[in-house]
Design a protein around this motif. Structure first.
Motif, PDB file in Angstrom:
ATOM      1  N   GLU A 193       2.701  11.619   0.480  1.00  0.00           N
ATOM      2  CA  GLU A 193       3.431  11.149   1.655  1.00  0.00           C
ATOM      3  C   GLU A 193       3.007   9.738   2.063  1.00  0.00           C
ATOM      4  O   GLU A 193       3.818   8.977   2.604  1.00  0.00           O
ATOM      5  N   THR A 194       1.753   9.390   1.811  1.00  0.00           N
ATOM      6  CA  THR A 194       1.314   8.016   2.091  1.00  0.00           C
ATOM      7  C   THR A 194       2.076   7.031   1.228  1.00  0.00           C
ATOM      8  O   THR A 194       2.552   5.991   1.704  1.00  0.00           O
ATOM      9  N   VAL A 195       2.210   7.351  -0.046  1.00  0.00           N
ATOM     10  CA  VAL A 195       2.915   6.465  -0.974  1.00  0.00           C
ATOM     11  C   VAL A 195       4.422   6.536  -0.756  1.00  0.00           C
ATOM     12  O   VAL A 195       5.125   5.530  -0.877  1.00  0.00           O
TER      13      VAL A 195
ATOM     14  N   ARG B 149      -8.374   8.984   0.998  1.00  0.00           N
ATOM     15  CA  ARG B 149      -7.769   7.936   1.830  1.00  0.00           C
ATOM     16  C   ARG B 149      -7.746   6.608   1.084  1.00  0.00           C
ATOM     17  O   ARG B 149      -6.753   5.869   1.134  1.00  0.00           O
ATOM     18  N   ILE B 150      -8.830   6.293   0.388  1.00  0.00           N
ATOM     19  CA  ILE B 150      -8.885   5.034  -0.364  1.00  0.00           C
ATOM     20  C   ILE B 150      -7.855   5.019  -1.483  1.00  0.00           C
ATOM     21  O   ILE B 150      -7.127   4.036  -1.676  1.00  0.00           O
ATOM     22  N   LEU B 151      -7.779   6.112  -2.230  1.00  0.00           N
ATOM     23  CA  LEU B 151      -6.814   6.181  -3.329  1.00  0.00           C
ATOM     24  C   LEU B 151      -5.386   6.067  -2.803  1.00  0.00           C
ATOM     25  O   LEU B 151      -4.560   5.320  -3.365  1.00  0.00           O
ATOM     26  N   ALA B 152      -5.087   6.773  -1.721  1.00  0.00           N
ATOM     27  CA  ALA B 152      -3.732   6.762  -1.169  1.00  0.00           C
ATOM     28  C   ALA B 152      -3.346   5.360  -0.700  1.00  0.00           C
ATOM     29  O   ALA B 152      -2.256   4.864  -1.017  1.00  0.00           O
ATOM     30  N   LYS B 153      -4.229   4.711   0.032  1.00  0.00           N
ATOM     31  CA  LYS B 153      -3.903   3.405   0.605  1.00  0.00           C
ATOM     32  C   LYS B 153      -3.862   2.312  -0.463  1.00  0.00           C
ATOM     33  O   LYS B 153      -3.036   1.394  -0.391  1.00  0.00           O
TER      34      LYS B 153
ATOM     35  N   LEU C 246      -0.503   0.180  -1.341  1.00  0.00           N
ATOM     36  CA  LEU C 246      -0.464  -1.280  -1.297  1.00  0.00           C
ATOM     37  C   LEU C 246       0.121  -1.857  -2.584  1.00  0.00           C
ATOM     38  O   LEU C 246       0.953  -2.776  -2.552  1.00  0.00           O
ATOM     39  N   ILE C 247      -0.294  -1.313  -3.713  1.00  0.00           N
ATOM     40  CA  ILE C 247       0.215  -1.786  -5.003  1.00  0.00           C
ATOM     41  C   ILE C 247       1.713  -1.532  -5.103  1.00  0.00           C
ATOM     42  O   ILE C 247       2.492  -2.424  -5.483  1.00  0.00           O
TER      43      ILE C 247
ATOM     44  N   ILE D 118       5.275  -3.985  -5.595  1.00  0.00           N
ATOM     45  CA  ILE D 118       6.129  -3.725  -6.755  1.00  0.00           C
ATOM     46  C   ILE D 118       7.568  -3.479  -6.306  1.00  0.00           C
ATOM     47  O   ILE D 118       8.521  -4.041  -6.858  1.00  0.00           O
ATOM     48  N   ILE D 119       7.734  -2.657  -5.271  1.00  0.00           N
ATOM     49  CA  ILE D 119       9.080  -2.318  -4.811  1.00  0.00           C
ATOM     50  C   ILE D 119       9.730  -3.494  -4.080  1.00  0.00           C
ATOM     51  O   ILE D 119      10.952  -3.682  -4.165  1.00  0.00           O
TER      52      ILE D 119
END
Length: 229
Positions: free
Chosen positions: A29-31, A87-91, A95-96, A100-101
């Motif tokens: 959901e974060t992504v 949290r670090i992986l999700a954020k 960001l990446i 890209i989008i």
């Protein structure tokens, strides 16, 4: 490239979070919010530069991001964001994917919408599988307060605004327990898929309107057709 981007995201989520559903949904959901931020950023840029203005697209995409925000808040209330590594992986991933989008949306809006169609389709399948496997347990747990507020007791204007598929009546989810909440989230994801498909239609630049804009247009047309004395 679209399938590769989606494939990488799905692989990471399914591999790292195979047996941790709430953290997996938290990351998802974060992504999942990010592409809507990307669309909004580019649309605002185009409007600022005077290229064109698409108020309805802004309304719908903001309503979509608002819906995803509440999915995220529900996952946080269930402990999905408790571990700092998640949290670090999700954020970081968010960001990446944001940049890209943004780039993809500038080059090919249809491709950017197709990307999100695939992501939301994966989310729908993930929630459906979770509901099938955990139905009995979920039905014994109460619905989080944030879910009740969003789906039942709050202002439902933006909840209606992101659902662009033709329907004879507005959807009002049941939220009596946690199972109902996940059913509502699953169904939201399919509404996002339908909206992304609508954005890819050949005449979408002209025909795509928000649900409330369409409703107001129908009311205006109905009054216009009333014979005057």
């Amino acid at each position: 490239m679209i399938k590769l981007l989606v494939g990488i995201l799905v692989f990471v989520i399914n591999t790292v979070y195979r047996d941790r559903p709430y953290p997996r949904f938290y990351v998802l959901e974060t992504v999942a919010r990010v592409p809507y931020f990307s669309y909004l950023s580019v649309l605002h840029l185009y409007e600022t530069l005077g290229f064109w203005r698409k108020a309805d697209w802004l309304k719908v995409h903001f309503a979509e991001s608002w819906n995803e925000l509440h999915h995220l808040l529900i996952m946080e209330s269930l402990g999905g964001s408790a571990f700092w590594g998640d949290r670090i992986l999700a954020k970081t991933t968010a960001l990446i994917y944001y940049w890209i989008i943004v780039t993809l949306y500038i080059i090919s809006p249809k491709s950017a919408y197709h990307f999100m169609e695939l992501v939301e389709g994966h989310a729908y399948s993930s929630y459906q599988k979770f509901l099938t496997e955990q139905a009995a347990e979920l039905k014994l747990q109460p619905a989080p307060a944030i879910a009740i507020s969003y789906y039942r007791d709050g202002d439902l204007y933006m909840f209606d605004e992101f659902q662009t598929a033709p329907s004879s009546e507005k959807r009002r989810p049941q939220v009596d327990n946690l199972y109902d909440v996940f059913v509502a989230i699953r169904d939201d994801e399919m509404e996002h898929v339908k909206t992304m498909v609508a954005c890819q239609e050949t005449n979408a630049q002209i025909s795509f309107k928000s649900p409330h804009t369409l409703a107001n247009s129908e009311i205006t047309d109905s009054f216009a057709n009333i014979p005057s004395d």
